[in-house]
Write an enzyme that holds these catalytic residues in place. Structure first.
Site, PDB file in Angstrom:
ATOM      1  N   CYS A  32     -23.426 -15.570   5.318  1.00 15.71           N
ATOM      2  CA  CYS A  32     -22.996 -14.697   5.571  1.00 15.71           C
ATOM      3  C   CYS A  32     -23.858 -14.469   3.980  1.00 15.71           C
ATOM      4  CB  CYS A  32     -21.553 -14.375   5.169  1.00 15.71           C
ATOM      5  SG  CYS A  32     -20.804 -12.328   4.551  1.00 15.71           S
ATOM      6  N   CYS A  35     -21.940 -12.119   1.668  1.00 13.59           N
ATOM      7  CA  CYS A  35     -20.947 -13.037   0.894  1.00 13.59           C
ATOM      8  C   CYS A  35     -21.429 -13.375  -0.569  1.00 13.59           C
ATOM      9  CB  CYS A  35     -20.625 -14.261   1.611  1.00 13.59           C
ATOM     10  SG  CYS A  35     -19.642 -13.776   2.975  1.00 13.59           S
TER      11      CYS A  35
END
Length: 113
Positions: A32, A35
């Site tokens: 991600c 993230c």
């Protein structure tokens, strides 16, 4: 100096649910990109608010049951847990100012009341 604490299903109870401090739990995944963008923000704020707010990280690919228990469907998702209860949720990467405001409110719950 505080750091981000990786938690697992085995340590979630003691580190998050039984914490005497409010905890922001970062549900993230290695794949991600957003993230990874918020990681430095969380590191800075975990250090700035050490002793007032705790930050925990849950890798959803490794902790599938834990992510499922909290209905995590997108990354990053942040749960704010106080006294063992989810009191707020933040979905998606956010600017540092928004995270700062959340940390400040958790660290000073009576300010402005």
């Amino acid at each position: 100096m505080s750091e981000l604490k990786a938690v697992t299903q085995e340590t979630f109870q003691s580190h998050v649910l039984e914490s005497d401090l409010p905890v922001i739990v970062d549900f993230w995944a290695d794949w991600c990109a957003p993230c990874h963008r918020v990681q430095p923000i969380l590191e800075d704020l975990a250090s700035d608010y050490a002793g007032k707010v705790r930050v925990a990280k849950v890798n959803v690919d490794e902790e599938i049951e834990l992510a499922g228990r909290y209905g995590i469907r997108s990354m990053p998702t942040f749960l704010v847990i106080q006294a063992g209860q989810v009191v707020d949720q933040i979905s998606g990467a956010r600017p540092k100012a928004e995270f700062e405001a959340r940390f400040a409110a958790l660290a000073n719950p009576n300010k402005g009341a």
